[in-house]
Write an enzyme that holds these catalytic residues in place. Structure first.
Site, PDB file in Angstrom:
ATOM      1  N   ARG A   1      -5.100   6.551  -1.440  1.00  0.00           N
ATOM      2  CA  ARG A   1      -3.628   6.747  -1.346  1.00  0.00           C
ATOM      3  C   ARG A   1      -2.955   7.521  -2.344  1.00  0.00           C
ATOM      4  O   ARG A   1      -1.866   8.382  -2.333  1.00  0.00           O
ATOM      5  CB  ARG A   1      -3.084   5.246  -1.127  1.00  0.00           C
ATOM      6  CG  ARG A   1      -3.531   4.710  -0.030  1.00  0.00           C
ATOM      7  CD  ARG A   1      -2.664   3.583   0.393  1.00  0.00           C
ATOM      8  NE  ARG A   1      -3.300   2.637   1.297  1.00  0.00           N
ATOM      9  CZ  ARG A   1      -3.698   2.845   2.708  1.00  0.00           C
ATOM     10  NH1 ARG A   1      -3.201   3.888   3.180  1.00  0.00           N
ATOM     11  NH2 ARG A   1      -4.189   2.006   3.316  1.00  0.00           N
TER      12      ARG A   1
ATOM     13  N   ARG B   1      -2.682   0.927  -9.666  1.00  0.00           N
ATOM     14  CA  ARG B   1      -1.831   1.981  -9.083  1.00  0.00           C
ATOM     15  C   ARG B   1      -0.646   2.028  -9.807  1.00  0.00           C
ATOM     16  O   ARG B   1       0.098   3.104  -9.518  1.00  0.00           O
ATOM     17  CB  ARG B   1      -1.833   1.756  -7.585  1.00  0.00           C
ATOM     18  CG  ARG B   1      -3.001   1.980  -6.729  1.00  0.00           C
ATOM     19  CD  ARG B   1      -2.517   2.009  -5.254  1.00  0.00           C
ATOM     20  NE  ARG B   1      -3.752   2.370  -4.426  1.00  0.00           N
ATOM     21  CZ  ARG B   1      -4.169   1.723  -3.293  1.00  0.00           C
ATOM     22  NH1 ARG B   1      -3.126   0.958  -2.646  1.00  0.00           N
ATOM     23  NH2 ARG B   1      -4.870   2.271  -2.511  1.00  0.00           N
TER      24      ARG B   1
ATOM     25  N   ASP C   1       0.870  -1.246   0.045  1.00  0.00           N
ATOM     26  CA  ASP C   1      -0.109  -0.145  -0.113  1.00  0.00           C
ATOM     27  C   ASP C   1       0.851   1.143  -0.021  1.00  0.00           C
ATOM     28  O   ASP C   1       0.326   2.356  -0.359  1.00  0.00           O
ATOM     29  CB  ASP C   1      -0.959  -0.088   1.168  1.00  0.00           C
ATOM     30  CG  ASP C   1      -2.044  -1.358   1.010  1.00  0.00           C
ATOM     31  OD1 ASP C   1      -2.214  -1.538   0.192  1.00  0.00           O
ATOM     32  OD2 ASP C   1      -2.686  -1.593   2.304  1.00  0.00           O
TER      33      ASP C   1
ATOM     34  N   LYS D   1      -5.907  -2.837  -7.274  1.00  0.00           N
ATOM     35  CA  LYS D   1      -5.988  -2.018  -5.850  1.00  0.00           C
ATOM     36  C   LYS D   1      -7.154  -1.048  -6.422  1.00  0.00           C
ATOM     37  O   LYS D   1      -8.018  -1.355  -7.226  1.00  0.00           O
ATOM     38  CB  LYS D   1      -4.852  -1.281  -5.393  1.00  0.00           C
ATOM     39  CG  LYS D   1      -3.909  -2.282  -4.811  1.00  0.00           C
ATOM     40  CD  LYS D   1      -4.266  -3.204  -3.784  1.00  0.00           C
ATOM     41  CE  LYS D   1      -3.101  -4.250  -3.357  1.00  0.00           C
ATOM     42  NZ  LYS D   1      -3.636  -5.135  -2.281  1.00  0.00           N
TER      43      LYS D   1
HETATM   44  C1  S3P Z   1      -5.382  -5.688   3.526  1.00  0.00           C
HETATM   45  C2  S3P Z   1      -4.676  -6.549   2.735  1.00  0.00           C
HETATM   46  C3  S3P Z   1      -4.089  -5.900   1.262  1.00  0.00           C
HETATM   47  C4  S3P Z   1      -3.989  -4.407   1.343  1.00  0.00           C
HETATM   48  C5  S3P Z   1      -5.219  -3.794   1.721  1.00  0.00           C
HETATM   49  C6  S3P Z   1      -5.708  -4.280   3.380  1.00  0.00           C
HETATM   50  C7  S3P Z   1      -5.881  -6.096   4.630  1.00  0.00           C
HETATM   51  O1  S3P Z   1      -4.682  -6.522   0.377  1.00  0.00           O
HETATM   52  O2  S3P Z   1      -3.539  -3.931   0.234  1.00  0.00           O
HETATM   53  O3  S3P Z   1      -5.201  -2.271   1.666  1.00  0.00           O
HETATM   54  O4  S3P Z   1      -6.472  -5.583   5.449  1.00  0.00           O
HETATM   55  O5  S3P Z   1      -5.884  -7.501   4.814  1.00  0.00           O
HETATM   56  P1  S3P Z   1      -4.609  -7.854  -0.161  1.00  0.00           P
HETATM   57  O6  S3P Z   1      -4.453  -8.688   0.734  1.00  0.00           O
HETATM   58  O7  S3P Z   1      -5.381  -7.874  -1.494  1.00  0.00           O
HETATM   59  O8  S3P Z   1      -3.104  -7.644  -0.828  1.00  0.00           O
END
Ligand code: S3P
Length: 428
Positions: free
Chosen positions: A388, A346, A315, A342
């Site tokens: 973001r 991104r 992120d 995302k």
């Molecule tokens: C998150 C996992 C991540 C992250 C998202 C929040 C979470 O995504 O990018 O902002 O809270 O488990 P992914 O698990 O799809 O990579």
């Protein structure tokens, strides 16, 4: 859609910020509070739009939740206390809400439908629904189950062993949440370690989970018990001020109460490797460790970021791209295809928006190449509805020479509602 002129050409940033609650942990505090038996109290809950969507969905499932500012109380009655909703569950912009809820709903013997905003409607869901189908849930959605609206009729799950094809904490968490309701044992095998907040929450709520390297195992039929959750500050929010402090001249910023879970601290490793003047103080051990960070204006060098660090900073890549424009030499980001799915793509949004500010940056199939020692000009840029990207551009403006106007600024409230107040406090 609101457009605002951003603060530009800043000569210093100084002061202290208490970083608001972690988004991932705030979501999970509500979810675990709802599926546990008894009362859960939450402090430093993030009041961002995404976490408020989670509360609203669980209320529709019949869970009593009180929330005032950063305090929340959840009156959980166990998995079996969740009731069939009479309305659709709207997750807004939140990928964590929809994916983790799918895991919970997969085990519930009733019908529910999940929808979200335009961005959610483009995000892949079969990565979650495929393993949940093999646990035994009935799930369908638009385009062969890939996109919202998605409907679930759950129940009668049996444990599985599943190797994750993508490094995703959301997918891992959904399978574990379904596994807690399944007969027998459920094992998730990760390809790279992703954030482990769900694993920590299971233990914190009195459950058992085995973690052996990249293998995570839960037994079904466990009872979780309500507890207190102290949410640490979000390192992903702190990242914007870490970079701002490093790239704006004459700066010194203290960031208080930042979550330092090692599955999230890739940004700290990158800052250090690039040569940033960064100190960690007041470290505290808890179910989620925390500390304070002190960042000062830094001279930086370009690096290559790839491999198993990527899930630990996924992120933060938009703001790392900006950081790299101020380094000596080229920075290359690889192995980050996940960025394409995302809140926006991104890779594209970072590259296009920074190019509008005069930055030399190129996209690649799995990341980007960022040239260093650059002067940023100005222009009209857009968050594209991605929080973001919006915050990254607001930090970029601080080192721009000409006017910067940001379109769709309201997206920032998804994860950091008081971002501009905090930024302002460092300027005065
Ligand atoms: C998150 C996992 C991540 C992250 C998202 C929040 C979470 O995504 O990018 O902002 O809270 O488990 P992914 O698990 O799809 O990579």
């Amino acid at each position: 859609m609101k457009t605002t002129s951003l603060q530009i050409n800043v000569d210093k940033l100084q002061g202290q910020i208490v970083i608001p609650g972690d988004k991932s942990i705030s979501h999970r505090s509500i979810m675990f509070g709802a599926i546990a038996n008894g009362t859960t109290t939450v402090s430093n809950f993030l009041t961002g739009d995404d976490c408020l969507s989670t509360i609203s969905c669980f209320r529709k499932l019949g869970v009593e939740i009180e929330q005032e500012g950063d305090k929340a109380t959840i009156y959980g009655k166990g998995f079996s206390g969740l009731q069939e909703p009479s309305e659709v569950l709207d997750v807004g912009n939140s990928g964590t809400t929809i994916r983790l809820m799918l895991g919970i709903l997969a085990g519930r013997p009733f019908f529910s439908t999940l929808i979200g905003d335009q961005s959610i409607g483009k995000r892949p869901m079969t990565r979650v629904t495929k393993p949940l189908l093999s646990l035994g849930a009935k799930i369908d959605g638009r385009n062969d189950g890939e996109y919202t609206p998605i409907s679930v009729r759950g129940g009668n799950l049996e444990g599985i062993e599943y190797e994750l094809p993508v490094a995703s904490a959301q997918v891992k968490s959904a399978i574990l949440l379904a596994g807690l309701q399944a007969k027998g044992e459920t094992t998730v095998l990760e390809s790279s370690k992703t954030r482990d907040h769900t694993e920590r929450m299971i233990r914190h709520f009195g459950g058992e989970i085995q973690v052996d390297g990249l293998a995570v195992k839960v037994q079904g039929g466990q009872e979780l018990k309500g507890t207190h959750v102290q949410v640490p500050g979000d390192i992903s929010s702190a990242a914007f001020f870490l970079v701002a402090g490093a790239i704006v001249s004459n700066s010194e910023i203290i960031l208080k109460n930042v979550g330092l879970n090692p599955t999230r601290t890739g940004i700290i490793d990158v800052l250090k490797e690039m040569g940033a003047d960064l100190q960690i103080v007041n470290e505290k051990a808890a179910f989620e460790p925390t500390g304070d960070l002190i960042i000062k204006t830094s001279s930086l060098k370009g690096i290559t970021i790839e491999g198993s660090i990527i899930p630990r900073l996924i992120d933060e890549i938009p703001i790392i791209a900006l950081l790299a424009t101020q380094a000596d030499g080229v920075t290359i980001i690889k192995d980050a295809e996940e960025l394409k799915v995302k809140e926006t793509n991104r890779i594209d949004t970072v590259v296009h928006e920074l190019q509008k500010l005069g930055v030399k940056i190129e996209s690649t199939n799995d990341g980007m190449i960022i040239y260093g020692n650059q002067e940023l000009t100005g222009g009209t840029v857009s968050s594209h509805g991605d929080h973001r990207i919006g915050m990254m551009l607001a930090v970029a403006a601080l080192i721009c020479e000409k006017e910067v106007r940001l379109e769709n600024i309201e997206a920032i409230s998804v994860s950091y509602p008081n971002f501009f107040e905090h930024l302002q406090s460092l300027l005065s």
